[in-house]
Design an enzyme around this catalytic site. Sequence first.
Site, PDB file in Angstrom:
ATOM      1  N   SER A  27      22.204  96.226  31.450  1.00 24.27           N
ATOM      2  CA  SER A  27      21.905  95.377  30.284  1.00 24.27           C
ATOM      3  C   SER A  27      21.126  94.131  30.699  1.00 24.27           C
ATOM      4  O   SER A  27      20.153  93.740  30.039  1.00 24.27           O
ATOM      5  CB  SER A  27      23.212  94.932  29.610  1.00 24.27           C
ATOM      6  OG  SER A  27      23.916  96.023  29.103  1.00 24.27           O
ATOM      7  N   GLY A  99      18.601 103.827  25.275  1.00 21.35           N
ATOM      8  CA  GLY A  99      18.834 103.288  23.937  1.00 21.35           C
ATOM      9  C   GLY A  99      18.626 101.788  23.910  1.00 21.35           C
ATOM     10  O   GLY A  99      18.064 101.234  22.955  1.00 21.35           O
ATOM     11  N   GLN A 174      23.088  95.980  20.986  1.00 20.03           N
ATOM     12  CA  GLN A 174      21.683  96.384  20.862  1.00 20.03           C
ATOM     13  C   GLN A 174      21.134  95.971  19.496  1.00 20.03           C
ATOM     14  O   GLN A 174      20.010  95.475  19.395  1.00 20.03           O
ATOM     15  CB  GLN A 174      21.556  97.894  21.063  1.00 20.03           C
ATOM     16  CG  GLN A 174      21.882  98.314  22.490  1.00 20.03           C
ATOM     17  CD  GLN A 174      21.869  99.816  22.693  1.00 20.03           C
ATOM     18  OE1 GLN A 174      21.639 100.573  21.753  1.00 20.03           O
ATOM     19  NE2 GLN A 174      22.120 100.241  23.916  1.00 20.03           N
ATOM     20  N   ASP A 320      31.319 101.613  27.154  1.00 25.18           N
ATOM     21  CA  ASP A 320      30.656 102.542  28.089  1.00 25.18           C
ATOM     22  C   ASP A 320      31.635 103.194  29.067  1.00 25.18           C
ATOM     23  O   ASP A 320      31.235 104.018  29.887  1.00 25.18           O
ATOM     24  CB  ASP A 320      29.572 101.799  28.878  1.00 25.18           C
ATOM     25  CG  ASP A 320      28.417 101.379  27.973  1.00 25.18           C
ATOM     26  OD1 ASP A 320      28.196 102.025  26.932  1.00 25.18           O
ATOM     27  OD2 ASP A 320      27.745 100.386  28.303  1.00 25.18           O
ATOM     28  N   ARG A 351      30.039 111.656  23.418  1.00 27.80           N
ATOM     29  CA  ARG A 351      30.933 111.552  24.589  1.00 27.80           C
ATOM     30  C   ARG A 351      32.360 112.020  24.305  1.00 27.80           C
ATOM     31  O   ARG A 351      33.082 112.358  25.249  1.00 27.80           O
ATOM     32  CB  ARG A 351      30.932 110.118  25.137  1.00 27.80           C
ATOM     33  CG  ARG A 351      29.653 109.824  25.868  1.00 27.80           C
ATOM     34  CD  ARG A 351      29.623 108.467  26.535  1.00 27.80           C
ATOM     35  NE  ARG A 351      28.412 108.378  27.340  1.00 27.80           N
ATOM     36  CZ  ARG A 351      27.821 107.241  27.695  1.00 27.80           C
ATOM     37  NH1 ARG A 351      28.345 106.084  27.319  1.00 27.80           N
ATOM     38  NH2 ARG A 351      26.743 107.263  28.442  1.00 27.80           N
TER      39      ARG A 351
HETATM   40  C1  S3P Z   1      24.141  97.746  25.528  1.00 25.55           C
HETATM   41  C2  S3P Z   1      24.972  97.798  24.432  1.00 25.55           C
HETATM   42  C3  S3P Z   1      25.902  98.917  24.175  1.00 25.55           C
HETATM   43  C4  S3P Z   1      26.132  99.772  25.408  1.00 25.55           C
HETATM   44  C5  S3P Z   1      24.853 100.079  26.133  1.00 25.55           C
HETATM   45  C6  S3P Z   1      24.162  98.806  26.569  1.00 25.55           C
HETATM   46  C7  S3P Z   1      23.230  96.618  25.682  1.00 25.55           C
HETATM   47  O1  S3P Z   1      25.351  99.755  23.160  1.00 25.55           O
HETATM   48  O2  S3P Z   1      26.785 100.966  25.051  1.00 25.55           O
HETATM   49  O3  S3P Z   1      25.114 100.866  27.290  1.00 25.55           O
HETATM   50  O4  S3P Z   1      22.673  96.417  26.781  1.00 25.55           O
HETATM   51  O5  S3P Z   1      23.052  95.864  24.707  1.00 25.55           O
HETATM   52  P1  S3P Z   1      25.610  99.469  21.595  1.00 25.55           P
HETATM   53  O6  S3P Z   1      24.908  98.219  21.239  1.00 25.55           O
HETATM   54  O7  S3P Z   1      25.029 100.673  20.905  1.00 25.55           O
HETATM   55  O8  S3P Z   1      27.084  99.376  21.435  1.00 25.55           O
END
Ligand code: S3P
Length: 441
Positions: A27, A99, A174, A320, A351
């Site tokens: 992140s 993502g 995110q 995660d 998952r």
């Molecule tokens: C992340 C937020 C999380 C996490 C992903 C990384 C980020 O996702 O699962 O691995 O870096 O902002 P979500 O925002 O979909 O919960």
Amino acid sequence: MTAPRLDWLAGTGGPLRGDLRVPGDKSVSHRAVMLGALAGGTSEVEGFLEGEDTRATAAIFARLGVRIDAPSPSRRVVHGVGLHGLQPAPDALDCGNAGTGMRLLAGLLAGQAFDSTLVGDASLSRRPMGRVITPLRAMGAHVEAGEGGLPPLRIYANKGLQGIDFKSPVASAQVKSAVLLAGLYARGTTRVREPHPTRDYTERMLAAFGWPVRFSPGEASLEGGHRLRATSVVVPADFSSAAFFLVAASVVPGSDLRLRQVGMNPRRTGLLDALRAMGADITVEAAGEQGGEPVADLRVRHSRLRGVHVPESLVPDMIDEFPALFVAAALAEGETRVSGAAELRVKESDRIAAMAAALQALGARIVETPDGAIIQGGRLRGGEADSHGDHRVAMALAVAAQRADGEVRIRDCANVATSFPGFEALAKGVGLGLQADGPVG
Ligand code: S3P
């Protein structure tokens, strides 16, 4: 590009012993490149994750006209072009499996004076983008997705974004980050409120780059029209990568392992609480700070685990870590219940389904529910289990195999390189029984 298929053969290794440092936080690495690119001046990133996801983000900024040097592994020097200095790319920008890359970039690109297209691999192409498209459109962005709100995303030139007060229906860093990044380019105030606090790296890093931002758990706001100033970023080791070793050393008898300087942001460490509630023996040592983030050494020793009911309030802080938690539960005494975790169904794989099928294939008793699972602890046997190309499922199964009665073939593990390059060598080095079998396709 489709990676050749890689299987792992995993089985009982020795106890896990020694010391290790897992790679940099995914992140933080994504965000360091993004903000470094939009800043004025040269930003240094130390501890950058050399994973496929974060390298895809760096490659995208290179295509948008940002010079990014890699003087040595895990270092990047980002020659920022300023908030309005990005150049259009002639064709689609490939986020790979990430993502985080795609959703944050959707917000950031909505602020640009040119059109962009974001694409991803097969897994990312199945992940919902409506959650970022809805608030971005409410800000005045013109964003189009494929059928059902899936990638690819077409993001059109900014014709004037307006700040919003967005109450997010999902607890997602995110989504929050996409809206805040668009907010840098918007008139007035952009505010995001979350149903449960999520990781706050975007907010902290914006502040470190000199952008005024107000934030507290569950809420963040900022105004458009400021500037980002280059800074240096020190990336802590990724708690989510350390998680596999926390579970492995907990379940393999005789283990005593130290994980060095792990990022301990409280919005990430829910697994620690869950494992401790299960009876894990994990001590926090040498707690300090690195680049403004709490870090600590984690010493983990084998112990007998018992099942728990994971509190729903803990879910976002360990979102995660469920593949690893499912393995701990399958090897614990008694029943573990997970609920309130429907988000797991829209990660790199579903998952809940992927872990249930894989653990059932190894003899575990596990029942899926719409938003979680009920897992009866017991013994695991050898056999074959499919990771569905999901990096965290693959690593979790490698941990499960350490306590299986026979060898486990784990299918489709190449994507481990998206978040944890070198997992195999590092894991073997501390005693995990693990061997690559491939590439085979
Ligand atoms: C992340 C937020 C999380 C996490 C992903 C990384 C980020 O996702 O699962 O691995 O870096 O902002 P979500 O925002 O979909 O919960």
